[in-house]
Design a protein around this motif. Sequence first.
Motif, short mmCIF file in Angstrom:
data_model
loop_
_atom_site.label_atom_id
_atom_site.label_comp_id
_atom_site.label_asym_id
_atom_site.label_seq_id
_atom_site.Cartn_x
_atom_site.Cartn_y
_atom_site.Cartn_z
N ARG A 237 0.70 -1.11 0.07
CA ARG A 237 -0.05 0.11 -0.04
C ARG A 237 0.80 1.05 0.17
O ARG A 237 0.54 2.27 -0.66
N LYS B 186 2.21 2.17 -3.40
CA LYS B 186 1.32 2.75 -4.49
C LYS B 186 1.43 4.18 -4.74
O LYS B 186 1.53 4.93 -3.48
N ARG B 187 1.47 4.80 -5.85
CA ARG B 187 1.34 6.03 -5.94
C ARG B 187 -0.01 6.77 -5.62
O ARG B 187 0.10 7.75 -4.90
N SER B 188 -1.01 5.96 -5.81
CA SER B 188 -2.35 6.55 -5.31
C SER B 188 -2.46 6.81 -3.82
O SER B 188 -2.98 7.86 -3.31
N PHE B 189 -1.68 6.01 -2.98
CA PHE B 189 -1.58 6.13 -1.47
C PHE B 189 -1.01 7.65 -1.36
O PHE B 189 -1.47 8.11 -0.29
N TRP B 190 0.19 7.85 -1.82
CA TRP B 190 0.64 9.12 -1.27
C TRP B 190 0.00 10.08 -1.98
O TRP B 190 0.02 11.34 -1.36
N VAL B 191 -0.66 10.01 -3.29
CA VAL B 191 -1.35 11.32 -3.86
C VAL B 191 -2.35 11.59 -2.70
O VAL B 191 -2.82 12.77 -2.55
N MET B 192 -3.24 10.69 -2.26
CA MET B 192 -4.40 10.97 -1.60
C MET B 192 -3.64 11.36 -0.17
O MET B 192 -4.25 12.15 0.76
N THR B 193 -2.68 10.69 0.50
CA THR B 193 -2.09 11.12 1.68
C THR B 193 -1.61 12.77 1.51
O THR B 193 -1.91 13.45 2.61
N GLN C 280 -0.31 7.03 7.32
CA GLN C 280 -1.00 8.22 6.65
C GLN C 280 -1.33 9.45 7.89
O GLN C 280 -1.30 10.41 7.31
#
Length: 427
Positions: free
Chosen positions: A15, A18-25, A240
Amino acid sequence: MNNLRLVIEREFYSRVRKRSFWVMTILFPFLMLAIGAVPILLSQDGSDSQRVAVIDHTGKYIKLFQDSQAYSFVTADRPISEYKGENHPEEITAILEIRQDLLEDPSAISLFSFKQLPRGLETYINTTLSSYLTDQKIASFQIPELKEAIQQSKVTIAVTTYKWNEEGDATTASSSMASALGMGLTFLSYIFIMTYGGMVLQGVQEEKKSRILEIMVSSVRPMDMMMGKIIGIGLAGVVQIIVWVVLLTLGSLGLQFFLGVNTSEATGAMSAGGTTELIQGLQALSGINFTMIIVCFILFFIGGYLFYASILAALSATVSSDEDSSQLMLPMVLIMVFSIYAGLASADNPDGSLAFWCSILPVTSPIVMMVRLPFEVPIWQVALSLVLLYLSFVGTSYFGGKIYRVGILMYGKKPSVKELLRWIRYK
């Protein structure tokens, strides 16, 4: 134990990489800051003020209306009949007509507009004229210093609340500040448990649909797989949350500097007596045991997440489609919503029966106890609630593991309650 560690590492790194994890974070704190900053920035721009044309046949009232960022008042340059029709001036939002002396006829006033007006404009006009006419009415009695006597006869009581510590020293307390803090912690706990509990359910479904579980189960115990997924996702959630706290803190400081919030100006305003309530609120916050509240919040959040995540992990293993898995969230959502309402009701009576029992029962305690913490809950109640919460997690993880080990290898059929009970009795 080594397999459990490997599953935790896999769930965690799968997790956080993942790029999406850090984008949302990273994006979430900026969205939260934007929600707070954009209204302030827009309110500072006076270009969108409501422009009101005033037709005052008496000539006594137009001078009462002062321009502000929200409203500007101008003397009408034509009769009201010429404002009607399709060719009305676009810069005029509304027309205020005062036909005669309002002391003689309070209904001799009308406000016309070309669209639905905001409530604030009507409130401002009513307040301005009511205050002026009240002064005029008092003056008409021709009693010397009557207005001053009426003003001096108004008495406002604002009781100052103090709290005694064990040494008998008094510190300022505020029930409103404590309630606000408790409700803030309640909503944070609700959001975190729902978010990361949903991640567990989604993670189980993704692996079940990809059939990777059939390979993993040959070398890893189902219980280790379930607990590793729960703990790994929980650790990713902790990372997060830490990033959110850091970015929100830095972003808030940056916004204060950008928006021109000056500490010396704030100090001067407080010394002028305009922020007495703010000072009392800050003093009340200084009397709250934040160390205990933070520790308890972390313990209840972890316990609540583990409790609900173990249930969702077990139940999600019994279904094979996204539609069925989304329905599993409905009971959890209903319980969480009930907990929120119980917390709202408990804010006014944190020692009542509703607050006590909902903060003790494991299904609601992670939410409702947050409301009670700022009101200094007896330590035995906090300890009892935590013991029951973590014992419930042990129970749900044990029985959930039995359901999980069978359900992850079943496809296409939704088991009945009788079958679930039979899975639990398997050795």
